[in-house]
Design a protein around this motif. Sequence first.
Motif, short mmCIF file in Angstrom:
data_model
loop_
_atom_site.label_atom_id
_atom_site.label_comp_id
_atom_site.label_asym_id
_atom_site.label_seq_id
_atom_site.Cartn_x
_atom_site.Cartn_y
_atom_site.Cartn_z
N VAL A 197 13.21 -9.05 7.67
CA VAL A 197 12.76 -7.72 7.26
C VAL A 197 13.28 -6.69 8.26
O VAL A 197 13.30 -6.94 9.47
CB VAL A 197 11.22 -7.64 7.19
N ASN A 198 13.71 -5.54 7.75
CA ASN A 198 13.96 -4.37 8.57
C ASN A 198 12.74 -3.45 8.49
O ASN A 198 12.35 -3.04 7.38
CB ASN A 198 15.18 -3.59 8.09
N PRO A 212 0.84 -1.20 0.00
CA PRO A 212 0.00 0.00 0.00
C PRO A 212 0.88 1.25 0.00
O PRO A 212 1.98 1.24 0.58
CB PRO A 212 -0.79 -0.13 1.31
N TYR A 213 0.39 2.29 -0.64
CA TYR A 213 1.20 3.52 -0.79
C TYR A 213 0.33 4.73 -0.51
O TYR A 213 -0.80 4.82 -1.00
CB TYR A 213 1.76 3.59 -2.21
N ASP A 267 5.73 -2.94 3.32
CA ASP A 267 5.35 -1.53 3.40
C ASP A 267 6.46 -0.65 2.86
O ASP A 267 7.65 -1.04 2.86
CB ASP A 267 5.05 -1.13 4.85
N CYS A 268 6.10 0.53 2.41
CA CYS A 268 7.09 1.49 1.93
C CYS A 268 8.11 1.78 3.04
O CYS A 268 7.73 2.02 4.19
CB CYS A 268 6.41 2.78 1.49
N GLY A 269 9.38 1.76 2.68
CA GLY A 269 10.43 2.05 3.65
C GLY A 269 10.94 0.84 4.39
O GLY A 269 12.00 0.90 5.03
N ASP A 323 10.15 8.25 -2.20
CA ASP A 323 11.17 7.29 -2.60
C ASP A 323 11.27 6.08 -1.68
O ASP A 323 11.97 5.11 -2.03
CB ASP A 323 12.53 7.98 -2.66
N THR A 324 10.59 6.10 -0.53
CA THR A 324 10.61 4.91 0.33
C THR A 324 9.96 3.73 -0.38
O THR A 324 10.24 2.57 -0.05
CB THR A 324 9.92 5.16 1.67
#
Length: 265
Positions: A201-202, A9-10, A91-93, A15-16
Amino acid sequence: MKKCCVLIPYYNAGDTLLSAINSIDYDYLHPDVIIVDDGSQITKAADVLKEYIGPLNIILLEMDSNKGIEHALNYGLSLHGRDYELVARLDCGDLCKNNRFSKQVKFLDENPDCYLVGSWVDFTDMDGRKLYTVEHPSDFESIKKLMFINTTFTHPTVIFRSNILDSVGFYPTDTPAAEDYAYFFKIIKKHKASNIKESLVNCTIDPHGISTIKRKRQIKSRILVIAHNFSINKYAVYGIIRSALLLYTPRGFTVFLKTFFNPNR
């Protein structure tokens, strides 16, 4: 039916989004990446994706207005979820690592009775410095008990079989900011689940993220989820009390405690 997709989802994430996509291990699965732009107005996903030059097949879905992450996820799942055997979340980032998908897909292939698998997760600050590691249980009986205290899955680490859409349905929309917690409860009532005992995952702790700016709403939704699934046991009772106390505990203080007392810093 294709093997796997990654659902992202965004919402005005810039840019993440690219950093998340670029972390996906491509060689093993060649997963499609489904991005749902939840009505962004400042920075649209379509503009960010103009800079992507990698090998992954990107499917961009755009919603007319901002409706929230649970609606964005359901929109993606309703249009494409059943096109794939497996649906992964990111997720973004947040960044995949240590051959995440090859390990999770191998686990699901070798354990056909398991319908959802997550992993341990490293939490980092906005500069990428590791703060602490969350080691979720892998044993299903422990997962079912400890879910009453807190989620035993970190959302961006999970991958699940798409046929749970037929048995469980879509993400609940009546528990804002805790849609994943409610969904995982629904899943483990009908299907076995596990976690891989390795950080794959980070996850970035963003001061402007949902877990921070909507923290009280998230905790209130969490209490509703526990109450909805409540049974007379010490885990459920403790989970209600714990969540009630967290309503009055600043997020910065809980992050400090987790960082200070975590042996995996």
